[in-house]
Enzyme design. Structure first.
Site, mmCIF file in Angstrom:
data_model
loop_
_atom_site.group_PDB
_atom_site.id
_atom_site.type_symbol
_atom_site.label_atom_id
_atom_site.label_comp_id
_atom_site.label_asym_id
_atom_site.label_seq_id
_atom_site.Cartn_x
_atom_site.Cartn_y
_atom_site.Cartn_z
ATOM 1 N N GLU A 210 -16.393 120.311 -48.596
ATOM 2 C CA GLU A 210 -15.011 120.732 -48.870
ATOM 3 C C GLU A 210 -14.756 121.914 -47.958
ATOM 4 O O GLU A 210 -15.235 123.019 -48.198
ATOM 5 C CB GLU A 210 -14.838 121.096 -50.350
ATOM 6 C CG GLU A 210 -13.389 121.167 -50.785
ATOM 7 C CD GLU A 210 -12.776 122.540 -50.609
ATOM 8 O OE1 GLU A 210 -12.204 122.791 -49.507
ATOM 9 O OE2 GLU A 210 -12.871 123.354 -51.530
ATOM 10 N N CYS B 286 -8.676 128.140 -49.773
ATOM 11 C CA CYS B 286 -8.605 126.978 -48.887
ATOM 12 C C CYS B 286 -7.365 126.149 -49.150
ATOM 13 O O CYS B 286 -6.786 125.573 -48.223
ATOM 14 C CB CYS B 286 -9.857 126.126 -49.036
ATOM 15 S SG CYS B 286 -10.177 125.546 -50.716
#
Length: 497
Positions: A255, A290
């Site tokens: 990720e 993020c």
């Protein structure tokens, strides 16, 4: 959250291997990003031998843990986390100091971990649920049972920005699936995460959950000597993990970063509710999330209105130390990131973009800390780095468009594919545009971690990574699939004739 706002004593954390805490001769000195020269505490600095011991402890614990039923594992995990909130105020104060984020966000960081852990436990009934492919008369004379099994030892590596919360997206799913685990907290902010994980590990069978902190140079065994690595971090970090994992064919879930687009159509409602959501989705954690919005595309007819709404909120921003009352935005985590973001802003100014900075930088003992003024860059050249690269800081480009097709093309014209959002008063438009965004998760009239569905699979496309966390998909990421075929004599006999 209590009124306690600080912790004065330096924190020291060790390793936790095979059910025992272990100190190391060397330590990592953890810097305070808000106070130049300030030290929050020390973390153990593991050697390659310590890493090997952690992998061995997890291997030893695996047969017993994997032999339990998912419900038995869930019961043990529920007991292990039952008292985790008792030290949350202290955990939050420590995380605020080592990370830089405001204390409320640090407190929520640990809360989200608990929520994700408990949501994972609700999947216990599905963990081992397979299915059977029936005999097909005249074609396939076997019935085949499809089932799932755990992988073995897994490593979960988390970043500095939301380390405890992010851990909750993978660790409980790995354990529930029957794996044993080693957690590697971020070397620049390991203290609070280590505390939380150790308290849970102490309540599980020895070796089921282990914690390793230290310099990356000694951590190779956490990648090459295990069965799966789940890594959250930068694109560059993900490439290094893949390269190392390739030598042993260790499986990986990545990720990675995002350059998320938020698209505002011409019919969007720009009231306080929606503007507050957008503001949080851009500037929470000083922009260091993020899944924050990194590019805002707005219909040209609504540009001025949106800029005015964000400006009004930025004028109230108080940049300061994360533990100080009244602070709404803390420092960036590292000096190098401060330099990078400042360069993006300076480049935009030099290119003639409309750059608007807000707030005041703190002085006194905070002068020289990793603080930046939050910034809007209005109508920049789309080729500027503030648009094409992930800023990971308190700056956002706001780019006008003239029609829907242009907005979608601009949003998809990027290396990343983590998240995106569509803002409109039309449910049909939201679904139509959202379905065309090349990313793993899309919000409607919202954006960011505060409204993430913690039950849903989460992960990226393109260079934002691959694999999914959360939900039953997150459990399956830590399992392998087995097929057992049994011949049906009658079907086989019929085929022979």
């Amino acid at each position: 959250m209590s009124d306690t706002l600080s912790t004065n004593a330096e924190v020291r954390t060790g390793l936790f291997i095979g059910g025992e805490e272990r100190q190391t001769p060397g330590t990592l000195s953890i810097q305070d990003p808000g106070k130049p020269g300030g030290i929050v505490g020390e973390a153990a600095d593991a050697s390659t031998a310590d890493v090997a011991d952690a992998v061995a402890a997890a291997r030893d614990a695996y047969p017993g843990w994997s032999a339990l039923t998912p419900k038995e594992r869930a019961a043990a995990m529920a007991d292990a986390i039952a008292t985790i909130a008792e030290d949350r105020d202290a955990d939050a104060a420590i995380l605020s100091q080592e990370n830089g984020k405001i204390r409320l966000e640090a407190w929520i960081d640990a809360l989200v971990f608990e929520l994700r852990w408990n949501l994972a436990l609700t999947l216990a009934d599905e963990v081992s649920t397979g299915h059977t492919l029936p005999v097909v008369p005249g074609a396939i004379p076997v019935s085949t049972k499809i089932s799932y099994q755990s992988l073995g030892v897994v490593t979960v590596i988390v970043p500095f920005n939301w380390p405890i919360a992010i851990l909750g997206a993978a660790l409980p799913h790995a354990l529930l699936a029957g794996n044993t685990a080693i957690v590697k907290p971020p070397p620049s902010a390991p203290l609070a995460t280590t505390r939380v994980v150790q308290r849970i590990a102490e309540r599980l069978p020895a070796g089921v959950l282990n914690v390793i902190t230290g310099a990356d140079k000694n951590m190779g065994g956490l990648i090459t000597d295990v069965d799966k690595v789940c890594f959250t971090g930068s694109v560059g970090g993900g490439k290094r993990i893949m390269e190392m994992a390739s030598t042993s064919l260790t499986r990986v879930t990545l990720e990675l970063g995002g350059n998320d687009a938020a698209i505002f159509l011409d019919d969007v409602v720009l009231d306080d509710t929606h503007l507050d959501r957008l503001f949080a989705g851009i500037f929470d954690s000083t922009g260091q999330i993020c899944m924050n919005a990194k590019r805002v595309f707005v219909h040209r007819s609504r540009l001025d209105e949106l800029v005015a709404g964000l400006s009004a909120r930025l004028e109230k921003t108080v940049v300061g130390y994360g533990l100080d009352e009244g602070t709404t935005m803390g420092p960036l985590h590292q000096a190098a990131q401060k330099t990078f973001v400042a360069q993006l802003i300076d480049e935009a100014k030099a290119a003639g973009a409309d750059v608007r900075e807000f707030g005041e930088l703190p002085g006194g003992e905070l002068e020289g800390g990793n603080f930046l003024r939050p910034t809007l860059v209005v109508d920049p050249d789309p080729q500027l780095r503030v648009v094409t690269e992930e800023q990971f800081g308190p700056v956002i480009p706001i780019i006008p468009f003239d029609d829907e097709a242009e907005a979608i093309a601009l949003a998809n014209d990027t290396w990343s594919g983590l998240c995106g959002s569509v803002w409109t008063d039309s449910p049909e438009s939201a679904q139509r545009v959202g379905a065309q965004l090349i990313c793993g998760y899309v919000w409607v009239n919202d954006h960011g971690a505060t409204r993430l569905d913690l039950r849903a699979p989460f992960g990226g496309m393109k260079r934002s990574g691959f694999g999914r966390e959360q939900g039953i998909e997150g459990v399956r990421a830590f399992q392998d699939t087995r097929a057992i075929a049994t011949i049906d004599p009658e079907a086989l006999s019929a085929m022979a004739h």
